[in-house]
Motif scaffolding. Structure first.
Motif, short mmCIF file in Angstrom:
data_model
loop_
_atom_site.label_atom_id
_atom_site.label_comp_id
_atom_site.label_asym_id
_atom_site.label_seq_id
_atom_site.Cartn_x
_atom_site.Cartn_y
_atom_site.Cartn_z
N ARG A 1 95.43 -22.93 48.22
CA ARG A 1 94.02 -22.80 48.64
C ARG A 1 93.92 -21.91 49.88
O ARG A 1 93.00 -21.09 49.98
N ALA A 2 94.85 -22.06 50.82
CA ALA A 2 94.83 -21.19 52.00
C ALA A 2 94.99 -19.73 51.60
O ALA A 2 94.34 -18.84 52.16
N THR A 3 95.84 -19.48 50.60
CA THR A 3 96.03 -18.11 50.12
C THR A 3 94.76 -17.58 49.48
O THR A 3 94.34 -16.44 49.73
N ARG A 4 94.12 -18.40 48.65
CA ARG A 4 92.87 -17.98 48.01
C ARG A 4 91.78 -17.72 49.05
O ARG A 4 91.00 -16.77 48.93
N THR A 5 91.72 -18.56 50.06
CA THR A 5 90.73 -18.39 51.11
C THR A 5 90.97 -17.09 51.87
O THR A 5 90.03 -16.39 52.26
N HIS A 6 92.25 -16.75 52.06
CA HIS A 6 92.59 -15.51 52.75
C HIS A 6 92.18 -14.29 51.93
O HIS A 6 91.80 -13.26 52.49
N GLU B 1 98.25 -8.22 47.13
CA GLU B 1 97.29 -9.13 47.77
C GLU B 1 97.90 -10.52 47.95
O GLU B 1 97.72 -11.17 48.99
N PHE B 2 98.64 -10.97 46.92
CA PHE B 2 99.29 -12.27 47.05
C PHE B 2 100.31 -12.26 48.17
O PHE B 2 100.38 -13.19 48.99
N ALA B 3 101.15 -11.21 48.22
CA ALA B 3 102.18 -11.12 49.26
C ALA B 3 101.55 -11.18 50.65
O ALA B 3 102.03 -11.90 51.54
N ASN B 4 100.50 -10.43 50.84
CA ASN B 4 99.83 -10.38 52.14
C ASN B 4 99.23 -11.73 52.50
O ASN B 4 99.41 -12.25 53.61
N SER B 5 98.49 -12.31 51.56
CA SER B 5 97.79 -13.55 51.86
C SER B 5 98.73 -14.75 51.94
O SER B 5 98.52 -15.65 52.77
N PHE B 6 99.77 -14.79 51.10
CA PHE B 6 100.71 -15.91 51.18
C PHE B 6 101.44 -15.90 52.52
O PHE B 6 101.67 -16.95 53.12
N ALA B 7 101.77 -14.71 53.01
CA ALA B 7 102.49 -14.61 54.28
C ALA B 7 101.59 -14.94 55.47
O ALA B 7 102.02 -15.59 56.43
N ARG B 8 100.34 -14.49 55.43
CA ARG B 8 99.47 -14.60 56.60
C ARG B 8 98.59 -15.84 56.63
O ARG B 8 98.03 -16.17 57.68
N SER B 9 98.45 -16.53 55.53
CA SER B 9 97.52 -17.65 55.47
C SER B 9 98.10 -18.90 56.12
O SER B 9 99.32 -19.01 56.33
N MET B 10 97.21 -19.86 56.39
CA MET B 10 97.63 -21.12 57.00
C MET B 10 96.63 -22.21 56.62
O MET B 10 95.42 -22.01 56.76
N PRO B 11 97.09 -23.36 56.14
CA PRO B 11 96.16 -24.48 55.91
C PRO B 11 95.45 -24.85 57.20
O PRO B 11 95.99 -24.69 58.31
N GLY C 1 94.06 -27.88 58.24
CA GLY C 1 93.92 -29.26 58.67
C GLY C 1 94.01 -29.42 60.19
O GLY C 1 94.98 -28.98 60.80
N TYR C 2 92.99 -30.02 60.79
CA TYR C 2 92.94 -30.28 62.24
C TYR C 2 93.19 -29.02 63.07
O TYR C 2 93.77 -29.08 64.15
N GLU C 3 92.76 -27.86 62.56
CA GLU C 3 93.07 -26.62 63.27
C GLU C 3 92.42 -26.55 64.65
O GLU C 3 92.98 -25.96 65.57
N ASN C 4 91.25 -27.15 64.82
CA ASN C 4 90.61 -27.11 66.13
C ASN C 4 91.32 -28.00 67.14
O ASN C 4 91.29 -27.74 68.35
N ALA C 5 91.96 -29.05 66.66
CA ALA C 5 92.67 -29.96 67.55
C ALA C 5 94.04 -29.44 67.97
O ALA C 5 94.54 -29.79 69.04
N PHE C 6 94.65 -28.57 67.12
CA PHE C 6 96.02 -28.15 67.40
C PHE C 6 96.21 -26.65 67.55
O PHE C 6 97.26 -26.21 68.02
N ALA C 7 95.22 -25.84 67.13
CA ALA C 7 95.36 -24.38 67.23
C ALA C 7 96.75 -23.94 66.77
O ALA C 7 97.49 -23.28 67.48
N HIS C 8 97.08 -24.26 65.52
CA HIS C 8 98.47 -24.17 65.06
C HIS C 8 98.81 -22.87 64.35
O HIS C 8 99.93 -22.73 63.83
N ARG C 9 97.91 -21.91 64.32
CA ARG C 9 98.18 -20.68 63.57
C ARG C 9 99.35 -19.89 64.18
O ARG C 9 99.34 -19.56 65.35
#
Length: 388
Positions: free
Chosen positions: A56-61, A264-274, A276-284
């Motif tokens: 899903r993160a890849t698709r969103t990217h 497109e898959f290679a780019n998005s799979f490498a760069r994407s990130m789920p 979950g709780y991204e505002n609490a952890f800023a985990h990118r």
């Protein structure tokens, strides 16, 4: 033969993606208790991110770079979405548009949902595919709306709705497939396989105890306005995916589109990130290593490199890279299945031992844009050779 023809027999080609990525304290993908997902592997507890979460993160990217109309959506509201288009393109009111939309989709055999604008399950379809279905209805909307239910059902039975939804797939449907259990004709075999990401080392579940202050709390009151806990862990993850070029080409029907979709898959799979709780952890973060290997025998997941967990207290990413490189080299030497192409991008340029191990296994490291370019050239040449 034209470059975009698919008449020639295309040899099997699997594009394997091996990614190492270090993530700080985070809760990328929670379980039913709200804690980060985990798995036991090699006898120890590992951090895990489900394949569904990273797909899903890849698709969103994809949506950050590609026009929305060129992509798919997954929803129960296909009847409502079709009615939206019919209503926009004609003078029919909402109720009339919903009636025609439901009738047009009825021959597919979709199980009805609780609401009249829904199906019973999520359906993954291209936006342009549904536009094509809407055009079939809109071109004769006034005439169809005047029919009684029996006559309408007979007329919509003749419309090539199934054909419109079974051709012209966007890249995300072509890559990730579509499963409709009770309508085999709508099934699309996925060209991409995505593994659950696993930490290369053992992890421990930790908890963040947090409090929130009520900004408007009276001076004579004490204590927090809210307290709670969030589970988290931190990990260096091994991520793996594979794309079958032959299946992707079959789904898309065009060589240039297939090569572009892999990029497109290679780019998005490498760069994407789920998220979950991204505002609490800023985990990118970005990966420390992306290796791409093209094989003609079978996909090969190299997770066995980490069956014995990395035990370093520092330098986990570098140790993981050396393990991965050694596993790949040993697999090639043992099985004799040399890859058709390999390319790698990594950040271990200041670590001679790690850099040499990675280079021996996958070739000299290149910047990520060059990795994408080299992969595109190899796949284009492969398909041109098959077409001759």
């Amino acid at each position: 033969m034209a470059a975009n023809s698919t008449n020639a027999q295309v040899p099997r080609a699997y594009i394997d993606f091996h990614v190492l990525q270090t993530v700080p304290p985070a809760n990328l993908n929670r379980d039913d208790q709200g804690n980060p997902k985990e798995a036991y592997f090699g006898g120890v507890r590992r951090s895990r991110v489900s394949s569904q979460a990273w797909k899903r993160a890849t698709r969103t990217h994809f949506a950050e770079r590609l026009p929305e109309q060129n992509l798919a959506t997954r929803t129960r509201r296909i009847v409502g979405a079709l009615a939206d288009r019919v209503e926009k393109e004609t003078s029919l009111d909402r109720e009339q548009a919903l009636r025609l939309a439901a009738a047009a989709l009825a021959p597919l055999g979709l199980s009805a949902g609780k609401k009249k604008d829904e199906s019973a399950y999520l359906l993954f379809y291209g936006r342009r595919q549904l536009d094509a279905v809407a055009s079939l209805v809109s071109e004769q909307a006034e005439e169809l709306a005047a029919l009684d239910d029996t006559e309408l059902a007979a007329r919509t039975e003749e419309l090539p709705v199934r054909e419109r939804l079974s051709s012209g797939h966007p890249i995300d449907v072509a890559l990730f497939g579509r499963m409709v259990a009770d309508i085999p004709g709508l099934k699309v075999d996925a060209a991409a396989q995505v593994a659950h990401a696993l930490s290369t080392h053992a992890v421990e579940l930790e908890f963040d105890y947090f409090t929130a202050v009520d900004d408007e709390q009276p001076d004579d009151e004490t204590g927090a306005g809210m307290i709670g806990t969030i589970g988290f862990n931190s990990a260096t993850l091994y991520r793996y995916a594979s794309v079958g070029l032959h299946q992707l080409l079959d789904n898309l029907g065009d060589t240039e589109a297939a090569v572009a979709a892999v990029g497109e898959f290679a780019n998005s799979f490498a760069r994407s990130m789920p998220t979950g709780y991204e505002n609490a952890f800023a985990h990118r973060t970005l990966p420390s290593l992306v290796a791409v290997v093209v094989r003609h025998d079978q996909p090969v997941n190299l997770v066995s490199a980490f069956e014995q967990p990395v035990t370093n207290t520092s330098g986990i990413a570098a140790s993981s890279a050396r393990r991965l490189a050694r596993e790949h080299s040993q697999a090639v030497a043992n099985w004799g299945d040399a890859p058709a192409f390999a390319v790698v991008s990594h950040t271990f340029t200041d670590d001679p031992d790690t850099g040499k191990a990675v280079q021996d296994a996958f070739g000299a490291g290149v910047p990520f844009p060059e990795l994408l370019g080299g992969l595109r050239t190899h796949l284009t040449d492969t398909l041109k050779g098959a077409a001759q």
